[in-house]
Design an enzyme around this catalytic site. Structure first.
Site, PDB file in Angstrom:
ATOM      1  N   SER A  39      11.630  59.598  70.485  1.00 20.91           N
ATOM      2  CA  SER A  39      10.975  61.006  71.780  1.00 20.91           C
ATOM      3  C   SER A  39      12.548  60.840  73.081  1.00 20.91           C
ATOM      4  O   SER A  39      12.174  61.348  74.118  1.00 20.91           O
ATOM      5  CB  SER A  39       9.866  60.488  72.319  1.00 20.91           C
ATOM      6  N   PHE A 110       8.582  57.295  68.458  1.00 25.85           N
ATOM      7  CA  PHE A 110       7.420  58.163  68.629  1.00 25.85           C
ATOM      8  C   PHE A 110       6.632  58.747  67.069  1.00 25.85           C
ATOM      9  O   PHE A 110       5.851  58.772  67.220  1.00 25.85           O
ATOM     10  CB  PHE A 110       7.984  58.613  69.365  1.00 25.85           C
TER      11      PHE A 110
END
Length: 286
Positions: A39, A110
């Site tokens: 992310s 993520f």
């Protein structure tokens, strides 16, 4: 700009009300491999996995999408992110559109948390799982993570967050920082990034947590990879996953930050390729 001038741009699929940019390369027997990126600011599937894609594509079909909010995937209208429903819906739509029933999955940070949510909610869609510096467990929201998710575009800010990611600071060159910075100033890129994890950000970290009782029910073979000096996701997170997930193995890289796939590229690629390749080998009958 097209894929002819920008390798980050691949193919396009209509998914859940927006266009998903994805890469689809290679072929081979058994399950394809789904790569889920992290992310960070300026990230895309290609930027994250450009070293691994050609290695795996020698023996596997490899699917690497830009998760919505990142890369060259367009934004839905209206924009709304529900952790992790938004991305799970997108991934399932990609697989369904491509006619793929089951995949191996490799998740970075993520993307690792997303892989764990897929494993607990749709276990029948996954084969083997690789987690690298994975989210999905309870950790404190650190200043380092706040710097990553709170990034605002400048070359200096990009160098700062890249310095957080890497143990080997020599990797954080001016050229690389400039390249990643330019990815964040594409029209709409920063606006999209800021809408994924708005303040207060601890809530988005907590929303990624998979309960221990659910982790313990994961029956898939799981390879867990982590850098010992990771300043974004502490090593203890992967140790916890190893303790709780029954069919798991943990490999720790020394002198390594959050960039395992870059800082120890050859060994990382070998471990992942070997682990996924084992799924093609029939078990010996005793």
């Amino acid at each position: 700009m097209t894929h002819a001038t920008n390798p980050e741009i691949g193919k396009t699929l209509r998914t859940a009300g927006f266009e998903t940019n994805y890469h689809d390369v290679g072929s081979g027997p058994g399950s394809p491999v789904l790569l889920l990126h992290g992310s960070g600011a300026g990230v895309s599937a290609w930027a994250n996995w450009r070293g691994l894609i050609p290695v795996l594509a020698e023996n596997f079909r490899v699917i690497a999408p830009d998760l919505v909010g990142f890369g060259y995937t367009t934004l839905p209208d209206p924009v709304r992110f529900e952790i992790f429903d938004t991305w799970i819906d997108q991934i399932l739509a990609v697989l369904d559109e491509l006619g793929i029933e089951k995949v191996h999955v490799v998740g970075n940070s993520f993307g690792g948390g997303l892989a764990l949510h897929l494993a607990t909610r749709f276990p029948e869609r996954l084969d083997r799982i690789v987690l690298m510096g994975s989210g999905g467990v309870k950790i404190d929201f650190t200043p380092e993570l706040d710097a990553l998710w709170g990034y605002t575009p400048s070359v200096e800010n990009m160098k700062t967050i890249m310095d957080i990611m890497a143990y080997d600071r020599s990797l954080v060159t001016d050229e690389l920082a400039e390249l990643r910075y330019r990815a964040t100033i594409r029209p709409g890129a920063q606006e999209a990034f800021e809408q994924v994890f708005p303040e207060p950000r601890q809530r988005w970290l907590d929303a990624q947590i998979v309960a221990d009782e659910d982790l313990a029910k994961i029956e898939h073979e799981v390879l867990i990879l982590h850098g010992r000096e990771d300043r974004v996701v502490p090593l203890e997170a992967s140790q916890h996953l190893f303790d709780v997930i029954p069919n798991s193995q943990l490999h720790v890289f020394g002198k390594c930050g959050h960039w395992t796939q870059i800082e120890h590229a050859a060994r990382f690629q070998q471990l992942v390729d070997s682990f996924l390749g084992e799924a093609r080998v029939p078990e010996t009958v005793q």
